[in-house]
Design a protein around this motif. Structure first.
Motif, mmCIF file in Angstrom:
data_model
loop_
_atom_site.group_PDB
_atom_site.id
_atom_site.type_symbol
_atom_site.label_atom_id
_atom_site.label_comp_id
_atom_site.label_asym_id
_atom_site.label_seq_id
_atom_site.Cartn_x
_atom_site.Cartn_y
_atom_site.Cartn_z
ATOM 1 N N LEU A 64 0.822 -1.213 0.000
ATOM 2 C CA LEU A 64 0.000 0.000 0.000
ATOM 3 C C LEU A 64 0.854 1.261 0.000
ATOM 4 N N TRP A 65 1.973 1.238 0.718
ATOM 5 C CA TRP A 65 2.879 2.386 0.673
ATOM 6 C C TRP A 65 3.519 2.521 -0.709
ATOM 7 N N GLY A 66 3.805 1.402 -1.346
ATOM 8 C CA GLY A 66 4.297 1.460 -2.728
ATOM 9 C C GLY A 66 3.265 2.080 -3.650
ATOM 10 N N TRP A 67 1.992 1.724 -3.421
ATOM 11 C CA TRP A 67 0.901 2.301 -4.200
ATOM 12 C C TRP A 67 0.843 3.812 -3.999
ATOM 13 N N VAL A 68 1.047 4.261 -2.753
ATOM 14 C CA VAL A 68 1.054 5.704 -2.470
ATOM 15 C C VAL A 68 2.169 6.383 -3.267
ATOM 16 N N ILE A 69 3.337 5.768 -3.306
ATOM 17 C CA ILE A 69 4.436 6.335 -4.099
ATOM 18 C C ILE A 69 4.025 6.395 -5.568
ATOM 19 N N GLY A 70 3.417 5.333 -6.069
ATOM 20 C CA GLY A 70 2.971 5.321 -7.459
ATOM 21 C C GLY A 70 1.972 6.431 -7.753
ATOM 22 N N GLN A 71 1.063 6.653 -6.824
ATOM 23 C CA GLN A 71 0.094 7.739 -6.997
ATOM 24 C C GLN A 71 0.797 9.088 -7.013
ATOM 25 N N GLY A 72 1.789 9.240 -6.161
ATOM 26 C CA GLY A 72 2.563 10.483 -6.148
ATOM 27 C C GLY A 72 3.271 10.712 -7.465
ATOM 28 N N LEU A 73 3.825 9.654 -8.024
ATOM 29 C CA LEU A 73 4.506 9.778 -9.313
ATOM 30 C C LEU A 73 3.524 10.147 -10.423
ATOM 31 N N ASP A 74 2.315 9.583 -10.347
ATOM 32 C CA ASP A 74 1.297 9.869 -11.368
ATOM 33 C C ASP A 74 0.707 11.264 -11.234
ATOM 34 N N HIS A 75 0.522 11.748 -10.004
ATOM 35 C CA HIS A 75 -0.237 12.977 -9.788
ATOM 36 C C HIS A 75 0.586 14.172 -9.341
ATOM 37 N N VAL A 76 1.784 13.955 -8.847
ATOM 38 C CA VAL A 76 2.592 15.075 -8.369
ATOM 39 C C VAL A 76 3.747 15.326 -9.329
ATOM 40 N N SER A 78 6.896 12.871 -11.683
ATOM 41 C CA SER A 78 7.590 11.612 -11.933
ATOM 42 C C SER A 78 9.088 11.825 -12.038
ATOM 43 N N SER A 79 9.566 12.926 -11.486
ATOM 44 C CA SER A 79 11.007 13.206 -11.544
ATOM 45 C C SER A 79 11.769 12.278 -10.601
ATOM 46 N N THR A 80 13.030 12.119 -10.878
ATOM 47 C CA THR A 80 13.891 11.294 -10.030
ATOM 48 C C THR A 80 13.957 11.864 -8.621
ATOM 49 N N LEU A 81 13.993 13.184 -8.507
ATOM 50 C CA LEU A 81 14.047 13.816 -7.186
ATOM 51 C C LEU A 81 12.756 13.540 -6.408
ATOM 52 N N ALA A 82 11.611 13.649 -7.064
ATOM 53 C CA ALA A 82 10.335 13.372 -6.386
ATOM 54 C C ALA A 82 10.281 11.915 -5.926
ATOM 55 N N LEU A 83 10.718 11.014 -6.786
ATOM 56 C CA LEU A 83 10.756 9.598 -6.418
ATOM 57 C C LEU A 83 11.647 9.389 -5.198
ATOM 58 N N ALA A 84 12.827 10.003 -5.202
ATOM 59 C CA ALA A 84 13.758 9.845 -4.081
ATOM 60 C C ALA A 84 13.152 10.383 -2.785
ATOM 61 N N VAL A 85 12.465 11.507 -2.847
ATOM 62 C CA VAL A 85 11.848 12.091 -1.652
ATOM 63 C C VAL A 85 10.736 11.168 -1.144
ATOM 64 N N MET A 86 9.903 10.664 -2.053
ATOM 65 C CA MET A 86 8.811 9.779 -1.634
ATOM 66 C C MET A 86 9.347 8.476 -1.033
ATOM 67 N N VAL A 87 10.387 7.917 -1.614
ATOM 68 C CA VAL A 87 10.979 6.690 -1.071
ATOM 69 C C VAL A 87 11.595 6.973 0.302
ATOM 70 N N THR A 88 12.185 8.140 0.472
ATOM 71 C CA THR A 88 12.743 8.527 1.774
ATOM 72 C C THR A 88 11.642 8.563 2.835
ATOM 73 N N VAL A 89 10.538 9.208 2.505
ATOM 74 C CA VAL A 89 9.428 9.326 3.448
ATOM 75 C C VAL A 89 8.834 7.950 3.761
ATOM 76 N N VAL A 90 8.609 7.132 2.738
ATOM 77 C CA VAL A 90 8.026 5.815 2.957
ATOM 78 C C VAL A 90 8.985 4.921 3.741
ATOM 79 N N GLY A 91 10.275 4.992 3.468
ATOM 80 C CA GLY A 91 11.249 4.226 4.250
ATOM 81 C C GLY A 91 11.167 4.581 5.728
ATOM 82 N N PHE A 92 11.040 5.866 6.016
ATOM 83 C CA PHE A 92 10.886 6.333 7.389
ATOM 84 C C PHE A 92 9.593 5.772 7.996
ATOM 85 N N VAL A 93 8.496 5.866 7.259
ATOM 86 C CA VAL A 93 7.193 5.397 7.748
ATOM 87 C C VAL A 93 7.215 3.885 8.004
#
Length: 167
Positions: A64-76, A78-93
């Motif tokens: 489900l957290w992976g799905w959240v990252i996917g939604q972020g990539l689709d709607h916010v 899809s840059s490498t920086l955005a992906l890295a930030v989302m993975v950082t946040v999800v790793g923390f969570v």
């Protein structure tokens, strides 16, 4: 008991079920490898009903957290920086949510997220195979214990009741 004999029950159980799962999942076009990851998480989380619950819950949360990252990539973005930030946040969570006992198996959360990405963002397929893997873990453990009980049973000497021992 030590050595190979102590592992016969689980070995037979896992081997047979792994072959059956592989055949069935390929025939039904399910994602075979995902169930093996979830199955491993079952054992790594301690097995039994606790390992089942913790492994399954952590895997599902990770998907489900992976799905959240996917939604972020689709709607916010899809840059490498955005992906890295989302993975950082999800790793923390994934680490912080381990304060909830059911989600305390941190590796299962990371495995679930990796599963989601590895399936090409197939939410339904990932979840179905994760459930199958958790069930296979529980079944293999129980069947393995039953087989092992038979392996460990004392051998009988084949004597006939009332017969006199050989001299």
């Amino acid at each position: 008991m030590s050595g190979i004999k102590a592992l016969l029950g689980i070995g037979i159980s896992v081997g047979v079920l792994a072959g059956a799962w592989t055949y069935a999942s390929v025939e039904l076009t399910l994602i075979t490898w995902v169930a093996f990851i979830a199955w491993a998480c079952f054992f790594a989380a301690g097995g039994g009903t606790t390992g089942f619950a913790k492994g399954l819950a952590a895997n599902v949360a990770g998907v489900l957290w992976g799905w959240v990252i996917g939604q972020g990539l689709d709607h916010v973005s899809s840059s490498t920086l955005a992906l890295a930030v989302m993975v950082t946040v999800v790793g923390f969570v994934l680490c912080i949510e381990a304060a909830v006992p059911l989600l305390s198996f941190i590796p299962g959360g990371f495995a679930g997220t990796a599963i989601y990405f590895g399936t090409g963002f197939d939410l339904g397929g990932a979840l179905l195979a994760i459930v199958a893997g958790a069930v296979l873990g529980l079944v293999s453990e129980r069947v393995g214990a039953a087989i092992q009980a038979q392996v460990d049973r004392p051998a009988t000497t084949g004597s006939v009741p009332g017969a006199r021992p050989a001299v």
